[in-house]
Structures are given as structure tokens and as C-alpha cells.
Design a protein around this motif. Structure first.
Motif, PDB file in Angstrom:
ATOM      1  N   ALA A 184       0.634  -1.384   0.008  1.00 17.92           N
ATOM      2  CA  ALA A 184      -0.163   0.061  -0.086  1.00 17.92           C
ATOM      3  C   ALA A 184       0.605   1.465  -0.350  1.00 17.92           C
ATOM      4  CB  ALA A 184      -0.739  -0.219   1.050  1.00 17.92           C
ATOM      5  N   THR A 185       1.945   1.607   0.287  1.00 19.68           N
ATOM      6  CA  THR A 185       2.913   2.291   0.710  1.00 19.68           C
ATOM      7  C   THR A 185       4.409   2.543  -0.190  1.00 19.68           C
ATOM      8  OG1 THR A 185       4.233   1.780   3.008  1.00 19.68           O
ATOM      9  CG2 THR A 185       1.434   2.579   2.822  1.00 19.68           C
ATOM     10  N   TYR A 186       4.753   3.562  -0.125  1.00 22.89           N
ATOM     11  CA  TYR A 186       6.557   3.427   0.090  1.00 22.89           C
ATOM     12  C   TYR A 186       7.566   2.159   0.674  1.00 22.89           C
ATOM     13  CZ  TYR A 186      10.896   4.943  -0.903  1.00 22.89           C
ATOM     14  OH  TYR A 186      12.181   5.071  -0.639  1.00 22.89           O
ATOM     15  N   GLU A 187       6.640   3.125   1.365  1.00 23.59           N
ATOM     16  CA  GLU A 187       8.198   2.408   2.920  1.00 23.59           C
ATOM     17  C   GLU A 187       7.695   1.203   3.119  1.00 23.59           C
ATOM     18  OE1 GLU A 187       5.470   5.138   2.479  1.00 23.59           O
ATOM     19  OE2 GLU A 187       7.409   6.624   3.308  1.00 23.59           O
ATOM     20  N   ASP A 188       6.259   0.201   3.145  1.00 19.91           N
ATOM     21  CA  ASP A 188       6.063  -0.331   3.189  1.00 19.91           C
ATOM     22  C   ASP A 188       6.874  -1.397   1.798  1.00 19.91           C
ATOM     23  OD1 ASP A 188       5.201  -2.772   4.959  1.00 19.91           O
ATOM     24  OD2 ASP A 188       3.570  -3.942   2.908  1.00 19.91           O
ATOM     25  N   ALA A 189       6.940  -1.067   0.710  1.00 19.59           N
ATOM     26  CA  ALA A 189       7.670  -1.660  -0.178  1.00 19.59           C
ATOM     27  C   ALA A 189       9.330  -1.676   0.132  1.00 19.59           C
ATOM     28  CB  ALA A 189       7.298  -1.222  -1.283  1.00 19.59           C
ATOM     29  N   ARG A 190       9.315  -0.524   0.582  1.00 21.02           N
ATOM     30  CA  ARG A 190      10.951  -0.507   0.357  1.00 21.02           C
ATOM     31  C   ARG A 190      11.959  -1.014   1.542  1.00 21.02           C
ATOM     32  NH1 ARG A 190      12.532   5.022   4.311  1.00 21.02           N
ATOM     33  NH2 ARG A 190      11.382   3.252   4.942  1.00 21.02           N
ATOM     34  N   ASP A 191      10.932  -1.446   2.662  1.00 18.24           N
ATOM     35  CA  ASP A 191      11.231  -1.877   4.234  1.00 18.24           C
ATOM     36  C   ASP A 191      11.484  -3.439   3.634  1.00 18.24           C
ATOM     37  OD1 ASP A 191      11.359  -0.069   5.338  1.00 18.24           O
ATOM     38  OD2 ASP A 191       9.738  -0.229   6.743  1.00 18.24           O
ATOM     39  N   PHE A 192      10.218  -4.311   2.743  1.00 21.53           N
ATOM     40  CA  PHE A 192      10.267  -5.007   2.478  1.00 21.53           C
ATOM     41  C   PHE A 192      11.755  -5.934   1.178  1.00 21.53           C
ATOM     42  CE2 PHE A 192       8.863  -9.609   0.464  1.00 21.53           C
ATOM     43  CZ  PHE A 192       8.217 -10.148   1.470  1.00 21.53           C
ATOM     44  N   ALA A 193      11.493  -5.160   0.250  1.00 20.88           N
ATOM     45  CA  ALA A 193      12.788  -5.000  -0.552  1.00 20.88           C
ATOM     46  C   ALA A 193      14.081  -5.328   0.375  1.00 20.88           C
ATOM     47  CB  ALA A 193      12.832  -4.514  -1.572  1.00 20.88           C
ATOM     48  N   ALA A 194      14.627  -4.533   0.741  1.00 20.95           N
ATOM     49  CA  ALA A 194      15.638  -4.408   2.111  1.00 20.95           C
ATOM     50  C   ALA A 194      15.578  -5.788   3.243  1.00 20.95           C
ATOM     51  CB  ALA A 194      15.287  -3.377   3.265  1.00 20.95           C
ATOM     52  N   HIS A 195      14.078  -6.488   3.730  1.00 23.61           N
ATOM     53  CA  HIS A 195      13.733  -7.605   4.143  1.00 23.61           C
ATOM     54  C   HIS A 195      14.857  -8.827   3.735  1.00 23.61           C
ATOM     55  CE1 HIS A 195      12.510 -10.255   7.679  1.00 23.61           C
ATOM     56  NE2 HIS A 195      11.885 -11.012   6.685  1.00 23.61           N
ATOM     57  N   ILE A 196      14.325  -8.810   2.263  1.00 25.45           N
ATOM     58  CA  ILE A 196      14.611  -9.491   1.639  1.00 25.45           C
ATOM     59  C   ILE A 196      15.828 -10.123   1.649  1.00 25.45           C
ATOM     60  CG2 ILE A 196      14.296 -10.824  -1.090  1.00 25.45           C
ATOM     61  CD1 ILE A 196      11.923 -11.441   0.571  1.00 25.45           C
ATOM     62  N   HIS A 197      16.465  -8.540   1.344  1.00 21.65           N
ATOM     63  CA  HIS A 197      17.727  -8.503   0.571  1.00 21.65           C
ATOM     64  C   HIS A 197      19.311  -8.487   2.125  1.00 21.65           C
ATOM     65  CE1 HIS A 197      21.393  -5.416  -0.032  1.00 21.65           C
ATOM     66  NE2 HIS A 197      21.789  -6.404  -0.535  1.00 21.65           N
ATOM     67  N   GLU A 198      18.605  -8.458   2.867  1.00 15.22           N
ATOM     68  CA  GLU A 198      19.346  -9.107   4.615  1.00 15.22           C
ATOM     69  C   GLU A 198      18.512 -10.175   5.007  1.00 15.22           C
ATOM     70  OE1 GLU A 198      21.760  -7.640   5.478  1.00 15.22           O
ATOM     71  OE2 GLU A 198      21.780  -8.927   6.669  1.00 15.22           O
ATOM     72  N   HIS A 199      17.417 -10.259   5.376  1.00 12.55           N
ATOM     73  CA  HIS A 199      16.988 -12.254   6.107  1.00 12.55           C
ATOM     74  C   HIS A 199      16.684 -13.050   5.100  1.00 12.55           C
ATOM     75  CE1 HIS A 199      17.686  -9.566   9.201  1.00 12.55           C
ATOM     76  NE2 HIS A 199      16.822  -8.510   8.909  1.00 12.55           N
TER      77      HIS A 199
ATOM     78  N   THR B 231      19.701  -9.938  -6.481  1.00 13.91           N
ATOM     79  CA  THR B 231      19.224  -8.416  -6.410  1.00 13.91           C
ATOM     80  C   THR B 231      18.126  -8.569  -6.029  1.00 13.91           C
ATOM     81  OG1 THR B 231      19.305  -8.524  -8.509  1.00 13.91           O
ATOM     82  CG2 THR B 231      21.611  -7.516  -7.769  1.00 13.91           C
ATOM     83  N   SER B 232      17.430  -7.339  -4.803  1.00 12.23           N
ATOM     84  CA  SER B 232      16.417  -6.699  -4.775  1.00 12.23           C
ATOM     85  C   SER B 232      15.393  -5.807  -4.818  1.00 12.23           C
ATOM     86  CB  SER B 232      16.602  -7.239  -2.845  1.00 12.23           C
ATOM     87  OG  SER B 232      14.651  -7.038  -2.641  1.00 12.23           O
ATOM     88  N   HIS B 233      14.937  -5.599  -5.810  1.00  8.76           N
ATOM     89  CA  HIS B 233      14.874  -4.179  -6.462  1.00  8.76           C
ATOM     90  C   HIS B 233      13.145  -3.291  -5.923  1.00  8.76           C
ATOM     91  CE1 HIS B 233      16.688  -5.510  -9.603  1.00  8.76           C
ATOM     92  NE2 HIS B 233      15.923  -7.011  -9.218  1.00  8.76           N
ATOM     93  N   GLU B 234      13.222  -1.837  -5.631  1.00  5.48           N
ATOM     94  CA  GLU B 234      12.145  -1.531  -5.695  1.00  5.48           C
ATOM     95  C   GLU B 234      11.722  -0.954  -6.674  1.00  5.48           C
ATOM     96  OE1 GLU B 234      13.068   1.733  -2.834  1.00  5.48           O
ATOM     97  OE2 GLU B 234      14.730   0.648  -1.781  1.00  5.48           O
ATOM     98  N   LEU B 235      10.452  -1.625  -7.140  1.00  2.00           N
ATOM     99  CA  LEU B 235       9.624  -1.034  -8.544  1.00  2.00           C
ATOM    100  C   LEU B 235       9.197   0.061  -8.374  1.00  2.00           C
ATOM    101  CD1 LEU B 235       8.642  -4.556 -10.068  1.00  2.00           C
ATOM    102  CD2 LEU B 235      11.157  -3.313 -10.304  1.00  2.00           C
ATOM    103  N   GLY B 236       8.845   1.121  -7.085  1.00  5.41           N
ATOM    104  CA  GLY B 236       8.068   2.293  -7.147  1.00  5.41           C
ATOM    105  C   GLY B 236       6.561   1.804  -8.291  1.00  5.41           C
ATOM    106  N   GLN B 237       5.954   2.405  -8.825  1.00  6.83           N
ATOM    107  CA  GLN B 237       5.092   2.514  -8.601  1.00  6.83           C
ATOM    108  C   GLN B 237       5.067   2.112 -10.505  1.00  6.83           C
ATOM    109  OE1 GLN B 237       2.994   6.235  -7.493  1.00  6.83           O
ATOM    110  NE2 GLN B 237       1.812   4.818  -5.540  1.00  6.83           N
ATOM    111  N   ASN B 238       5.784   2.130 -11.165  1.00 13.68           N
ATOM    112  CA  ASN B 238       6.153   1.810 -12.529  1.00 13.68           C
ATOM    113  C   ASN B 238       5.420   0.963 -13.035  1.00 13.68           C
ATOM    114  OD1 ASN B 238       8.100   3.687 -11.635  1.00 13.68           O
ATOM    115  ND2 ASN B 238       9.978   2.577 -12.346  1.00 13.68           N
ATOM    116  N   PHE B 239       5.528  -0.255 -12.849  1.00 13.35           N
ATOM    117  CA  PHE B 239       4.590  -1.552 -13.688  1.00 13.35           C
ATOM    118  C   PHE B 239       2.874  -1.405 -12.993  1.00 13.35           C
ATOM    119  CE2 PHE B 239       9.319  -3.062 -13.478  1.00 13.35           C
ATOM    120  CZ  PHE B 239       8.784  -3.388 -14.764  1.00 13.35           C
TER     121      PHE B 239
END
Lengths: 471, 471
Positions: free
Chosen positions: A166-181, A229-237
Motif C-alpha cells: 500500500a505504501t512506498y515505505e512498506d515496499a522499501r522495507d520488504f525489499a530490504a528484508h529480502i535483501h538482508e534476511h 538482487t532485490s528491487h524497489e519498483l516504485g509504481q512504474n509497473f
């Protein structure tokens, strides 16, 4: 007279050593269509273990597996402008199906953001449907002009995660979670790889992403390899496919998305990270076979003993294979297991039965010594843990010893050319310096913060560029 | 006023019921390229469980997993004459790769006998390399003009086994072993399906095989579905690709081969075999979720209790999901779990806390009753086993009640048209009768011996043809 080495020594010709090892350890062959690969049972066994370990971590992160079609209408690719620009040169195109020319050609998926969004646009209606966390295990095709087994192949196997938030922050945090954890934790604790976590420069980002997080590993020759790699896609797609949700406030909003992938390339990385002049060395936690128990000769008593030891180790939680193929010379079998990198070999011959000892050969530190057969069930699990740590430590030391801080572009190029990694302030290098390095086949692997963490933006103060040659 | 049914009743329109169920239970959607399929998480979860169960049995049979390329040079397909004739009309063809027209077009694999033999011809040298037992989990493409989700899709997922043996007898026995001890055993004990084992007529054989063994199931409407096949390939592909070995006697011999496959079609079979007017009913041994524990309302005490029950059932070895999404109305969630066919629902509301009981709803026999919460951990595993048996028994009874022995072709056609299976002596029917039935869309599903076993040849005395309409 010294025996001819089984493999070309790494110091003589690293790429040739790699090729020799892949072939002689029976990991993979070239397929008949240029750039494709046949993954042989031992190589596939390594991949299956990677899948098991990653799949558990991906599910623990909340994602569910699903499956999207291999064939994507060509027009889908063009809906996101940067995406098609990035992938168009690599596409395989199906023009005929069922004996007829197709009205619209279909591309063989190079990645699935487009076809996934066609589904997400239907599945996501309300904020209650978010986050939507999906993963897929699949094959993809990206036409490869300079193929190399596992590292760059026209078809490869991977997992690709696709999520909507739903939000930019939630997507950003999830991409980072996959990347690290998911990726970081798996690669460090199971693959025994010391990796640098960072963000890609705009030039190196995934086509269609607003940010790409990466893990970079230093191979045995000092070159870098991108591991996942773990990507933040923003709202592009979301905008290209109309993936929207009804918010709590009653408005229609585009979702924020991520995608993330790891591939059979990790098998190649395993070889180049941990292999030595005798073959592969498989980290014990990954190894499909952690210990092989070899009968030196085919006496009944020896065969009974290797099976007994096999059973005892299995009961102790070790993944064991008994090698009782005594119609093949012992020496040839021992070399084969060494090539395949099985962490522990236990060798039993007729004389060992009298003494109650067996030879224990450790692939990772090397060397072998006689040990009491009764001690094996407690000794082997301990040895495996020790050698897991040892591999990680070796990879740490290699990176530390071959990484230098530099102040100028010329120095960075020099370090990279000599098989090292250079750290240079991004404010010093910048996109222009990045372009100049590229002329010498040197790339910015990623941007890192001074303290080694991942910078929140490209221009965060103190950001350092990690520069190297790469696969 | 009666509520409108969630699904079209089976008796009104079976194909429509099937489509409704696939969509409302969120098993799959149509993909954008005609005939392709998006497998949604719940449908994919069923497939993953099938994979796990089959993979273990395939490995126990001695086969190892490997991976062969998706793209096959077009010329490979033409090397075995019957094979190309069978598959040419269904091929998807890649004519362009990396922005250029390919020198030789590549087909997207419809099956992998050809590309596997190109590898086998290299891997097999000596009798010591045999038997070579390989399996692959992969996607295949066969262009489909009348697609139906799971049953006939242009792309589907499957496992395909490929083996090479020194003798005809060894290959024949291995094909039979897979047929009975991998497929038959899995489908009966896990999928709870009563199936007929038989051999295909020459007309219905796999393109390139000398014998095809099949498992045929009776769906809810009395039609037949082919559930899995195991082929004896003879030396057809070995001769086309030069797959030979040095025998103990020092002569060069062609190998004898088998191939065998089972696909995502099994998910469709699960629906049509066990589904009812309320949705799917998943056999407990297969079910990704065997029991769901539902909080009727969102009180803290209720939520704590459902989690506690979930933990206790998990400890008792049950695959559990806790449904605490109390912002969605309880009735809607209950209908959803019923549609998805989860074998056991445990419903807990505020009043149940006082009485120490919960409602236990059993999807397979239907009905619900209050049970003591303390009894759940011992009761639920027992109920699951009972209901597993019940499903198998239902499928036995359906087949027994709808199968008739007939003496003439006209009678056989009549039985099939009425939604039943006819048994007719193969000596009576023969290839000519088979052709006449085909004009009425009735096929010989397989040949069986009088005692129900699999005949060793097409013309073994007493062979009976099983005749039906089919999917």
C-alpha cells in the motif's frame, strides 16, 4: 615423476580451471542451442539444496509460491518504457504455435514483472488485499552472446519474488528484508560467503526499478559476482498495468512494488568462491552429501562396515552416501569425491577393521588422519560445523586482503586490473567516473555507507563506491 | 428463500461447475497468451504437495533429478519419425533470439526425449553406466486449441523421467515399477483415487514408444481422465541419437529406454474426482492445510484460544492454518474454506470458551458437531485418516457402479454416452472397432487382463478393452 593435475591450476588460467571443474565434477554441460545448459545430477543436487533453504526463508518472510506463464505477449513488454529498453536485446521470440504464425508474437519470459502485474491488477482490489507477497520458481531466457556455464546462460533457473504494497515505505522495507534476511542470511550462513551489501548506481539498476539492492561476492581470482538482487519498483509497473487498490479513505491508489531474484548462477559462485586446484569444496550446510563412506576393497566385512558407519552417521543427522562401487579403482573414486567437494570422506579398508580405525579426510582444510570408528558419529558433525566456519573465514580474509581504499579513478582502475576491489568516495567518482571506468571493463559493483551499511539514497553523504572487474 | 448456490450444480452443467470451482477456490486463472494458465497460490500449494510426495518416491526408485534445456533445435525432433509426427502440430517455435533471426529455429520442449538422448549419448559409455535413471521437474509447451484449465493447457508443469538400460527386460520392468510403485501407489494412497492400470492400444501410445502404460481415473461425471503414463521406448531414440554402450562382452549395443510423466493435470483430476456442489474436497494426506482453526469473532480470548488450538494440532503433526481475519465476516470465510476443500474446520466463538467445546466441521462426509477442545489433538488425526479412506472408497464405488461388461460395439458406445465405462473383449473390438468408436468421441482408455492386471502384450488372450468418453 609428478602426476598431471586433474584440473588446470587456478593460477595458470582461472577461466580454464572453472571450465575444467564444471566438466570433471559433472556439474553441467553445454546444451545444443547456443548458450543453454544441461545441469547434471550433481550440479542439480546443489541447486535443489539451495532451493530448499531459500524456499523456507521466502515462506518465512510471508510469501506464497505461484506460477505465471512462460510466454508473454510481446506488447506487454513495451508497456514499461525502461523495462523494454533493458530486455529487448535479450529476448527469445515465439512467432509460430500449433503450425501457424501467431497474430501477436510471444516472448519467452526474461523476467515476469509484466505478466505478474496483469494478474495483480485483477487480484488486488482493496487495501485488505495488501501486501500481496508472491514467489515463483521458474526458468527464464535471456539470449546470451558470450555464455559461460552457470554464470551467463541463455536459459537459467531462478526464483523471482513479486510483491505489492500500500505504501512506498512498506515496499522499501520488504525489499530490504529480502535483501538482508533472506538472501544475505542464506548466503552467509549456508553458502559460507562473505558478501558486500549495497545499492546499485542508477546505471546498474534493474530495468524499470527505482532502486536495486545487491549482494556482491569476491571470487577466487578477485573479480566480483552479483549474487542476488532485490528491487524497489516504485509504481512504474502498477501505472503501466493499472494495478490499483481502494484505500481505507475510499480513494483509488496505485500499489508500490518490489521484485527480487536469485539464480543458478549461485552454483557458479560456489565453484569460484570455494573451489581450489583439486576441485570444488562444498560448504557442509549446503552439501547434498556431507560425508561419503568409501569401501577401499570389496570384502564382505568391509562392505558391512561401511554400511554400518553410514547408518550411524545418518542417525547422527549427517547426509551420507556409501560408496561401495569397488569395481571402480579406489583412487579414481577418491579423486572424484575430491573434485565434487564432499566435505568429509571416511575410507575403510580390510586392515582398518582390525585396528577399529578409519581414515578421515577433510576436504576443506585438506589432509587426513586415522580416527576411531566409534568416535565418528560424534566427531563428524563437529568437523562439519568447523569447516563451514572455516570457509566463511577464508572468504572474509580474501576480501579484506584484496580490498583497498583509493582516492582517484586511476588508482581504482589499477586495483581492479590487479584482481582487487577498490573503495572510492562516490562524490569523487560519480556517473562520469563510472563511465570512464567502464571503458576499462571496470564497474561500480555497488554503493555502500561508510559504516558498511546500505545507503538510503545515491547521494547520501559519505557514500563509497565499490569498484571491480566482474563476471 | 434459498440462497443462490456458490457454484453451478454439477448435475446442471459439469464443465461449468468445474470452471466455477477453479475460479472461486482460487486455483488458477487464464493467462494472456491463449491456452496458458496462471496457477494461483492455493492451486500451486496442491501441486507443491504432489511434487513433494512424488519426488520422494521417484528418488526411492533410484532416479536423480537433473535439468535439460527448454529450447531444442528443430532438427532434433525430426530424428525419430513417429515422434515428430506426433508432436509437430503442437509445437511453439522460437525463430528470433537476441534481436536476430536464428539460423536454425528452436522448439520450446513439448517433451524432452530428444534433448535428453543428446546428453545420454555422451554420458553412457559402458555397461557400468547403466541403468541411468534421471528425472526432471519442468514446464513444457504443447499448443492447445481447446484449452481447459489444468486439463489441457498450452503450457503445463510436470515431471518427466528418462532412463537407459542394458536390456529390454530391465527397461520393461522399470517402466512397470514406476507405473505401479510410483504413480499407482502415490495416486491411490495420497490422492485417494481408485484407478485402472492398463496398457494403451497402439493408436493411443506415446509418439515413439513401443508400449505405454497408463492410469485412468473416473471423474464425477463418469468420463475418464488419463492420470500418468510410463512408456517403454525400446531402442527408437537410442538409434536416432546413437546412445550406445560397450557391453561386458566388448560389443557396442544400443540402450533400451523408458520415459514417464505426470503433470499439473492431476490438480484438475483432484477437482473432478473429489469435488462436490460446495467445492473441492482435498484428501487429507495431500492437503497443504489439513485443518483450519477459525476465530468466529475478534475477542482477545477467542484469538488466544484459536492460536493455542493451532499450536496443539501442529504439535500433533497436523498441517494447520489459523484464520483470525475477523475483519472479514465469518460466513464468508467458512464458505471460502469449504470451496477450497480443507478437510477439517474448527470454529471457535466466545460462547465456546465457556463450554470448552468447539465446532468440528468435516468437509469430506459433511456435517458438524461440537467436540471438547481437549479432545481435538487426538481426534483430528483420526478423523483425517478416516476421511482419507472415505474418499478412496467413494471413488471405488463410483467406478464399480458405473462400469458395465458389454459384448458389442453398439452397447459400448451407449454405455459411454450415458456417462459410464464399458468393458468389452479386445478380440471383439480390435483396431477397427476402436476407429468406429472414435467417430462418436469414445476411446479405448486402456487394455486390461481379465484379472485386472496389465496385459504383457496387445493380443494376450482374454484382454479386455476399457471404453469411455474422456477429458
Amino acid at each position: 615423476m609428478a602426476k598431471a593435475p586433474v584440473l588446470t591450476p587456478r593460477a595458470d588460467d582461472f577461466p580454464r580451471w572453472y571450465q575444467d571443474l564444471i566438466s570433471k565434477a559433472e556439474l553441467a554441460d553445454n546444451g545444443p542451442v547456443r548458450g543453454t545448459m544441461v545441469i547434471r545430477p550433481y550440479g542439480y543436487g546443489l541447486w535443489e539444496r539451495m532451493q530448499q533453504e531459500l524456499d523456507g526463508r521466502i515462506k518465512a518472510a510471508g510469501a506464497q509460491n505461484a506460477y505465471f506463464p512462460l510466454l508473454i505477449p510481446q506488447s506487454y513488454l513495451t508497456k514499461e518504457a525502461e523495462h523494454v529498453e533493458g530486455f529487448a536485446p535479450e529476448l527469445a521470440v515465439v512467432t509460430h504455435g500449433g503450425g501457424k504464425e501467431l497474430e501477436e508474437p510471444a516472448v519467452v519470459r526474461p523476467t515476469s514483472e509484466t505478466v505478474v502485474n496483469a494478474s495483480f491488477a485483477k487480484w488486488v482490489q482493496s487495501h485488505r488485499d495488501l501486501p500481496l507477497l508472491i514467489n515463483q520458481w521458474a526458468n527464464v531466457v535471456r539470449w546470451e552472446l558470450r555464455p559461460r556455464l552457470f554464470l551467463r546462460t541463455s536459459e537459467f533457473l531462478w526464483q523471482e519474488g513479486h510483491t505489492a504494497h500500500a505504501t512506498y515505505e512498506d515496499a522499501r522495507d520488504f525489499a530490504a528484508h529480502i535483501h538482508e534476511h533472506v538472501y544475505g542470511e542464506f548466503m552467509e550462513t549456508v553458502l559460507a560467503m562473505d558478501l558486500v551489501r549495497g545499492r546499485k548506481t542508477p546505471k546498474e539498476r534493474f530495468a524499470g526499478a527505482i532502486n536495486t539492492l545487491t549482494l556482491e561476492g569476491m571470487m577466487g581470482d578477485g573479480k566480483a559476482l552479483q549474487m542476488g538482487t532485490s528491487h524497489e519498483l516504485g509504481q512504474n509497473f502498477a501505472k503501466a498495468f493499472g494495478t490499483r487498490y481502494l484505500s481505507k479513505e475510499g480513494t483509488q491508489e496505485y500499489v508500490w512494488q518490489t521484485s527480487w531474484g536469485s539464480t543458478t548462477r549461485m552454483v557458479g559462485a560456489l565453484v569460484m568462491m570455494h573451489g581450489d586446484d583439486h576441485g570444488l569444496r562444498v560448504p557442509p550446510r549446503l552439501a547434498p552429501v556431507q560425508a561419503v563412506v568409501l569401501a577401499i576393497k570389496g570384502d564382505e566385512a568391509v562392505l558391512a562396515k561401511v554400511r554400518e558407519i553410514g547408518d550411524r552417521l545418518t542417525a547422527a543427522g549427517v547426509r551420507v552416501q556409501v560408496d561401495d562401487r569397488t569395481d571402480t579403482p579406489f583412487g579414481r573414486r577418491a579423486v572424484d569425491w575430491e573434485l565434487k567437494g564432499v566435505p568429509v570422506r571416511i575410507e575403510v579398508g580390510p586392515r582398518d577393521l582390525e585396528s577399529g580405525t578409519a581414515m578421515l579426510a577433510r576436504r576443506i582444510p585438506g589432509g587426513k588422519e586415522p580416527v576411531s570408528m566409534d568416535a565418528l558419529a560424534s566427531l563428524v558433525p563437529r568437523v562439519l560445523e568447523e569447516d563451514q566456519d572455516r570457509l566463511l573465514e577464508e572468504s572474509r580474509e580474501r576480501r579484506a586482503s584484496r580490498t583497498s581504499d583509493v582516492a582517484s579513478i586511476a588508482e581504482a582502475a589499477e586495483v581492479a586490473a590487479a584482481g582487487g576491489w577498490a573503495r572510492i568516495p562516490w562524490s569523487e567518482l560519480g556517473p562520469e567516473g563510472e563511465a570512464r571506468l567502464a571503458e576499462q571493463s571496470v564497474t561500480v559493483r555497488c554503493l555502500v555507507a561508510e559504516d558498511g551499511s546500505v545507503p538510503q539514497s545515491d547521494d547520501a553523504p559519505g557514500t563509497v563506491a565499490l569498484v571491480a572487474r566482474s563476471y
